[in-house]
Design an enzyme around this catalytic site. Sequence first.
Site, PDB file in Angstrom:
ATOM      1  N   HIS A 160       0.851  -1.190   0.000  1.00  0.00           N
ATOM      2  CA  HIS A 160       0.000   0.000   0.000  1.00  0.00           C
ATOM      3  C   HIS A 160       0.886   1.238   0.000  1.00  0.00           C
ATOM      4  O   HIS A 160       1.925   1.272   0.674  1.00  0.00           O
ATOM      5  CB  HIS A 160      -0.889  -0.032   1.242  1.00  0.00           C
ATOM      6  N   ARG A 202      -2.758   1.252  -4.401  1.00  0.00           N
ATOM      7  CA  ARG A 202      -2.510  -0.188  -4.485  1.00  0.00           C
ATOM      8  C   ARG A 202      -2.687  -0.634  -5.929  1.00  0.00           C
ATOM      9  O   ARG A 202      -3.324   0.057  -6.735  1.00  0.00           O
ATOM     10  CB  ARG A 202      -3.478  -0.954  -3.579  1.00  0.00           C
ATOM     11  N   LYS A 205      -6.039  -0.124  -8.212  1.00  0.00           N
ATOM     12  CA  LYS A 205      -6.993   0.762  -7.549  1.00  0.00           C
ATOM     13  C   LYS A 205      -7.104   2.099  -8.276  1.00  0.00           C
ATOM     14  O   LYS A 205      -6.333   2.413  -9.182  1.00  0.00           O
ATOM     15  CB  LYS A 205      -6.581   0.977  -6.095  1.00  0.00           C
ATOM     16  N   ASP A 208      -6.003   8.771  -6.682  1.00  0.00           N
ATOM     17  CA  ASP A 208      -6.414   9.563  -5.521  1.00  0.00           C
ATOM     18  C   ASP A 208      -5.331  10.613  -5.294  1.00  0.00           C
ATOM     19  O   ASP A 208      -4.147  10.283  -5.204  1.00  0.00           O
ATOM     20  CB  ASP A 208      -6.565   8.659  -4.294  1.00  0.00           C
ATOM     21  N   CYS A 210      -4.303  12.262  -2.781  1.00  0.00           N
ATOM     22  CA  CYS A 210      -3.443  12.219  -1.589  1.00  0.00           C
ATOM     23  C   CYS A 210      -2.159  11.448  -1.868  1.00  0.00           C
ATOM     24  O   CYS A 210      -1.130  11.695  -1.235  1.00  0.00           O
ATOM     25  CB  CYS A 210      -4.188  11.636  -0.393  1.00  0.00           C
ATOM     26  N   TYR A 211      -2.213  10.519  -2.855  1.00  0.00           N
ATOM     27  CA  TYR A 211      -1.011   9.765  -3.199  1.00  0.00           C
ATOM     28  C   TYR A 211      -0.030  10.596  -4.024  1.00  0.00           C
ATOM     29  O   TYR A 211       1.079  10.120  -4.318  1.00  0.00           O
ATOM     30  CB  TYR A 211      -1.376   8.475  -3.922  1.00  0.00           C
ATOM     31  N   ASP A 261      -9.991  14.609  -3.842  1.00  0.00           N
ATOM     32  CA  ASP A 261      -9.490  13.287  -4.205  1.00  0.00           C
ATOM     33  C   ASP A 261      -9.451  13.123  -5.722  1.00  0.00           C
ATOM     34  O   ASP A 261      -8.425  12.814  -6.322  1.00  0.00           O
ATOM     35  CB  ASP A 261     -10.421  12.262  -3.534  1.00  0.00           C
ATOM     36  N   ASP A 268     -11.432  18.870   0.542  1.00  0.00           N
ATOM     37  CA  ASP A 268     -11.230  18.761   1.991  1.00  0.00           C
ATOM     38  C   ASP A 268      -9.778  19.102   2.316  1.00  0.00           C
ATOM     39  O   ASP A 268      -8.919  19.108   1.437  1.00  0.00           O
ATOM     40  CB  ASP A 268     -11.600  17.359   2.499  1.00  0.00           C
ATOM     41  N   HIS A 271      -6.935  16.192   1.621  1.00  0.00           N
ATOM     42  CA  HIS A 271      -6.472  16.070   0.235  1.00  0.00           C
ATOM     43  C   HIS A 271      -5.804  17.361  -0.242  1.00  0.00           C
ATOM     44  O   HIS A 271      -4.877  17.317  -1.056  1.00  0.00           O
ATOM     45  CB  HIS A 271      -7.626  15.684  -0.688  1.00  0.00           C
TER      46      HIS A 271
END
Length: 325
Positions: A160, A202, A205, A208, A210-211, A261, A268, A271
């Site tokens: 992850h 991952r 997936k 996103d 945040c990654y 996201d 938010d 993020h």
Amino acid sequence: PQFTHFETQKPWVLYWNLNGLAALQNEDLLPPNIKKLLSDHLACLIQDSGAFGGSGKMEPHLLSSYAGVLAAVLLDREELWAKLDREKFKGFLKDMLIEPGKFVVNRHGEHDLRANFAAIVIGDILGFLDDPIFENVAEQILKCQTYEGGFGPIPNVEAHGGFTFCAIGALSLLKCLEKANVEKLTRWIVEKQTEFGGFCGRTGKLVDSCYSFWQAANFNILRDYFANREDHRISNLLYDIDGLQRYILVACQSPKGGLRDKPGKPEDIYHSMYSLLGLSLSFSHEEPQRNFAVFEGELNTELHPVISVPVEKYLKAKAYFANKK
């Protein structure tokens, strides 16, 4: 009412907002009286153990303590730093050890790589990373590297992005990243950049934002690692920088302000901050002509990729606690 669920996450809310402003170099928007108010409030979250609770008199928590220490670094107030008791923090971390090299997040709480990483960051900033409580931590982390190359939260669990960052960051601070299978690790992270330019957490997936930090910051850590090796010297970041910047700025900016996201999701602070950190770190390479972003000068590009705060503030706090030994 929409923010009541943050009541138990006060150190995190402070950290996300303060670090977002630091990444934008807009900390001056907070007048001195507000900074003092925030500093006093953060100090009220320090429990009798010396560690931080999520709110009021809540039980101390290792992850709340990680966020609290970073928020204190960002507030840059020595009167607040003086309230962080190194010996008490050592005692708290010792209580969080369930066996050599394995920390839990709170009393009777869970263990995973987040806990080990948070403990190491706290030890690094407060100046006791050489303490015996950190013996065998690296060995426990290395057990979590999977056949894919990334790291899972515990051994034999899927790799992850967030836990991989915790592993790489911790091993980097412990100066033993070479003990990991860095070749497989690098390949796994490279493969997590999606066709949209952003990263997923991952295999298989969704993207996103945040990654943009949790995954992309790993490249900054690896670049520093390879820069010190004679056999493989790499000076640039090993991902599509232009693609990541386009994803953050074109797909993730909300018309209301803030970052989200992905399109269709609400903006938010979580993020927003991690997207800004990823965007800032994307500028720290040697090919400025590839930058898609047009406001580079407004971003703080001198961020520590592991500690995830401005380098200047990190070094100042570290020097303060080093002088208090």
